[in-house]
Design a protein around this motif. Structure first.
Motif, PDB file in Angstrom:
ATOM      1  N   LYS A  34       0.834  -1.210   0.000  1.00  0.00           N
ATOM      2  CA  LYS A  34       0.000   0.000   0.000  1.00  0.00           C
ATOM      3  C   LYS A  34       0.865   1.255   0.000  1.00  0.00           C
ATOM      4  CE  LYS A  34      -1.618   1.707   3.679  1.00  0.00           C
ATOM      5  NZ  LYS A  34      -2.161   1.889   4.993  1.00  0.00           N
ATOM      6  N   LEU A  35       1.871   1.283   0.842  1.00  0.00           N
ATOM      7  CA  LEU A  35       2.745   2.449   0.921  1.00  0.00           C
ATOM      8  C   LEU A  35       3.527   2.648  -0.375  1.00  0.00           C
ATOM      9  CD1 LEU A  35       4.052   2.028   4.578  1.00  0.00           C
ATOM     10  CD2 LEU A  35       2.448   3.771   3.738  1.00  0.00           C
ATOM     11  N   ALA A  36       3.951   1.566  -0.997  1.00  0.00           N
ATOM     12  CA  ALA A  36       4.677   1.678  -2.268  1.00  0.00           C
ATOM     13  C   ALA A  36       3.784   2.276  -3.355  1.00  0.00           C
ATOM     14  CB  ALA A  36       5.202   0.310  -2.697  1.00  0.00           C
ATOM     15  N   PHE A  37       2.521   1.841  -3.412  1.00  0.00           N
ATOM     16  CA  PHE A  37       1.581   2.423  -4.381  1.00  0.00           C
ATOM     17  C   PHE A  37       1.272   3.873  -4.034  1.00  0.00           C
ATOM     18  CE2 PHE A  37      -0.055  -2.050  -5.320  1.00  0.00           C
ATOM     19  CZ  PHE A  37       0.569  -2.115  -6.558  1.00  0.00           C
ATOM     20  N   GLN A  38       1.041   4.130  -2.750  1.00  0.00           N
ATOM     21  CA  GLN A  38       0.670   5.475  -2.311  1.00  0.00           C
ATOM     22  C   GLN A  38       1.766   6.490  -2.616  1.00  0.00           C
ATOM     23  OE1 GLN A  38      -0.228   5.717   1.866  1.00  0.00           O
ATOM     24  NE2 GLN A  38      -1.107   7.747   1.710  1.00  0.00           N
ATOM     25  N   THR A  39       3.006   6.085  -2.494  1.00  0.00           N
ATOM     26  CA  THR A  39       4.124   6.992  -2.751  1.00  0.00           C
ATOM     27  C   THR A  39       4.589   6.930  -4.205  1.00  0.00           C
ATOM     28  OG1 THR A  39       5.721   5.303  -2.045  1.00  0.00           O
ATOM     29  CG2 THR A  39       4.946   6.864  -0.356  1.00  0.00           C
ATOM     30  N   ASP A  40       3.874   6.166  -5.019  1.00  0.00           N
ATOM     31  CA  ASP A  40       4.216   5.989  -6.428  1.00  0.00           C
ATOM     32  C   ASP A  40       5.650   5.495  -6.599  1.00  0.00           C
ATOM     33  OD1 ASP A  40       3.788   7.910  -9.486  1.00  0.00           O
ATOM     34  OD2 ASP A  40       3.278   5.857  -9.009  1.00  0.00           O
ATOM     35  N   SER A  41       6.088   4.669  -5.647  1.00  0.00           N
ATOM     36  CA  SER A  41       7.428   4.089  -5.709  1.00  0.00           C
ATOM     37  C   SER A  41       7.499   2.986  -6.748  1.00  0.00           C
ATOM     38  CB  SER A  41       7.829   3.522  -4.344  1.00  0.00           C
ATOM     39  OG  SER A  41       7.862   4.554  -3.386  1.00  0.00           O
ATOM     40  N   THR A  42       6.352   2.415  -7.071  1.00  0.00           N
ATOM     41  CA  THR A  42       6.277   1.364  -8.080  1.00  0.00           C
ATOM     42  C   THR A  42       4.875   1.346  -8.659  1.00  0.00           C
ATOM     43  OG1 THR A  42       6.708  -0.979  -8.546  1.00  0.00           O
ATOM     44  CG2 THR A  42       5.603  -0.470  -6.468  1.00  0.00           C
ATOM     45  N   ARG A  43       4.731   0.719  -9.796  1.00  0.00           N
ATOM     46  CA  ARG A  43       3.417   0.554 -10.423  1.00  0.00           C
ATOM     47  C   ARG A  43       2.998  -0.915 -10.459  1.00  0.00           C
ATOM     48  NH1 ARG A  43       1.257   5.489 -12.645  1.00  0.00           N
ATOM     49  NH2 ARG A  43       2.919   6.985 -12.395  1.00  0.00           N
ATOM     50  N   VAL A  44       3.923  -1.821 -10.141  1.00  0.00           N
ATOM     51  CA  VAL A  44       3.633  -3.251 -10.173  1.00  0.00           C
ATOM     52  C   VAL A  44       4.243  -3.906  -8.939  1.00  0.00           C
ATOM     53  CG1 VAL A  44       3.983  -5.424 -11.419  1.00  0.00           C
ATOM     54  CG2 VAL A  44       3.650  -3.300 -12.698  1.00  0.00           C
ATOM     55  N   ILE A  45       3.444  -4.716  -8.273  1.00  0.00           N
ATOM     56  CA  ILE A  45       3.928  -5.493  -7.132  1.00  0.00           C
ATOM     57  C   ILE A  45       3.415  -6.916  -7.283  1.00  0.00           C
ATOM     58  CG2 ILE A  45       3.759  -5.867  -4.637  1.00  0.00           C
ATOM     59  CD1 ILE A  45       3.500  -2.847  -4.320  1.00  0.00           C
ATOM     60  N   THR A  46       4.293  -7.873  -7.123  1.00  0.00           N
ATOM     61  CA  THR A  46       3.905  -9.276  -7.057  1.00  0.00           C
ATOM     62  C   THR A  46       4.162  -9.735  -5.636  1.00  0.00           C
ATOM     63  OG1 THR A  46       4.506  -9.654  -9.367  1.00  0.00           O
ATOM     64  CG2 THR A  46       4.305 -11.597  -7.949  1.00  0.00           C
ATOM     65  N   LEU A  47       3.121 -10.179  -4.992  1.00  0.00           N
ATOM     66  CA  LEU A  47       3.231 -10.669  -3.617  1.00  0.00           C
ATOM     67  C   LEU A  47       2.861 -12.148  -3.644  1.00  0.00           C
ATOM     68  CD1 LEU A  47       3.528 -10.260  -0.578  1.00  0.00           C
ATOM     69  CD2 LEU A  47       1.175  -9.462  -0.523  1.00  0.00           C
ATOM     70  N   SER A  48       3.858 -12.984  -3.530  1.00  0.00           N
ATOM     71  CA  SER A  48       3.644 -14.425  -3.565  1.00  0.00           C
ATOM     72  C   SER A  48       3.779 -14.965  -2.154  1.00  0.00           C
ATOM     73  CB  SER A  48       4.670 -15.079  -4.486  1.00  0.00           C
ATOM     74  OG  SER A  48       4.540 -16.480  -4.428  1.00  0.00           O
ATOM     75  N   PHE A  92      -6.069  -8.980   3.277  1.00  0.00           N
ATOM     76  CA  PHE A  92      -6.326  -8.511   1.912  1.00  0.00           C
ATOM     77  C   PHE A  92      -7.485  -7.512   1.909  1.00  0.00           C
ATOM     78  CE2 PHE A  92      -8.299  -9.279  -2.359  1.00  0.00           C
ATOM     79  CZ  PHE A  92      -7.290  -8.728  -3.118  1.00  0.00           C
ATOM     80  N   ASN A  93      -8.534  -7.819   2.641  1.00  0.00           N
ATOM     81  CA  ASN A  93      -9.686  -6.922   2.739  1.00  0.00           C
ATOM     82  C   ASN A  93      -9.273  -5.575   3.341  1.00  0.00           C
ATOM     83  OD1 ASN A  93     -12.614  -6.362   2.657  1.00  0.00           O
ATOM     84  ND2 ASN A  93     -12.398  -6.348   4.877  1.00  0.00           N
ATOM     85  N   LYS A  94      -8.473  -5.617   4.392  1.00  0.00           N
ATOM     86  CA  LYS A  94      -7.983  -4.380   5.019  1.00  0.00           C
ATOM     87  C   LYS A  94      -7.153  -3.577   4.020  1.00  0.00           C
ATOM     88  CE  LYS A  94      -5.205  -2.639   8.826  1.00  0.00           C
ATOM     89  NZ  LYS A  94      -3.896  -2.835   9.369  1.00  0.00           N
ATOM     90  N   PHE A  95      -6.305  -4.248   3.271  1.00  0.00           N
ATOM     91  CA  PHE A  95      -5.484  -3.610   2.237  1.00  0.00           C
ATOM     92  C   PHE A  95      -6.373  -2.898   1.216  1.00  0.00           C
ATOM     93  CE2 PHE A  95      -3.716  -4.453  -2.091  1.00  0.00           C
ATOM     94  CZ  PHE A  95      -2.643  -3.569  -2.058  1.00  0.00           C
ATOM     95  N   LEU A  96      -7.399  -3.582   0.723  1.00  0.00           N
ATOM     96  CA  LEU A  96      -8.309  -2.970  -0.262  1.00  0.00           C
ATOM     97  C   LEU A  96      -9.070  -1.803   0.349  1.00  0.00           C
ATOM     98  CD1 LEU A  96      -9.804  -6.150  -1.994  1.00  0.00           C
ATOM     99  CD2 LEU A  96      -7.966  -4.652  -2.831  1.00  0.00           C
TER     100      LEU A  96
END
Length: 185
Positions: A34-48, A92-96
């Protein structure tokens, strides 16, 4: 004298955020995403989450996720596995939810981010790769209903549709054979 980065970070994190169990690890990974998206540090994240092979601890159960996934239909084992999956979906729900609370110029961070979560197995106990549980959230799509596809379709058909929705004009992706046309804007 400046402190090393690890000392600064450990001071910022605080004891309540320390990684002590699998539930905390998953929560922390979603928070970082969430923080990476919010700060526009990245546009793609894969969380496995396939790295969770040993004994994991979530509220209500401790056990091996992979071992429990081979439940053989035993209800007590399925119940333990359900605790792990429910805990993961809670995070995941909290993240969304939190992504949807972050306002941006045009909507929310969730509106402007396509999030896909799923599994590579429909039935992990039997290693079946059909009827996969996949969630597509955000992205500005109209999420009106659960979609069950009667015919078997490669998951890559969904990925092809997502690529098309993000203006990638390609004819195929992996084993795809068509754009599913499921996502409405």
């Amino acid at each position: 004298k400046q402190k090393p980065a690890y000392e600064i970070l450990s001071g910022l994190v605080g004891s309540e955020m320390c990684i002590r169990d699998s539930s905390s690890k998953i929560s922390n990974l979603f928070e970082l995403a969430k923080l990476a998206f919010q700060t526009d540090s990245t546009r793609v994240i894969t969380l496995s989450l396939d790295w969770i092979y040993g004994a994991i601890k979530v509220p209500g159960v401790t056990g091996g996720w992979h071992t429990l996934s081979h439940h053989g239909g035993k209800l007590d084992v399925i119940n333990k596995l359900s605790h792990i999956e429910i805990d993961t979906l809670k995070h995941f729900n909290k993240f969304l939810f939190e992504m949807d609370q972050i306002k941006e110029d045009k909507g929310t961070l969730l509106d402007n981010t396509t999030v896909v979560m799923g599994s590579n197995f429909g039935d992990s106990s039997n290693h079946t790769c059909n009827n996969l549980p996949i969630i597509v959230a955000g992205g500005g799509y109209k999420h009106e209903a659960h979609a069950f596809l009667e015919e078997q379709n490669p998951l890559c058909n969904l990925y092809l549709e997502l690529l098309h929705k993000h203006d990638f004009d390609i004819g195929s992706f992996g084993s795809s054979d068509k754009d599913l046309g499921l996502l409405k804007s």
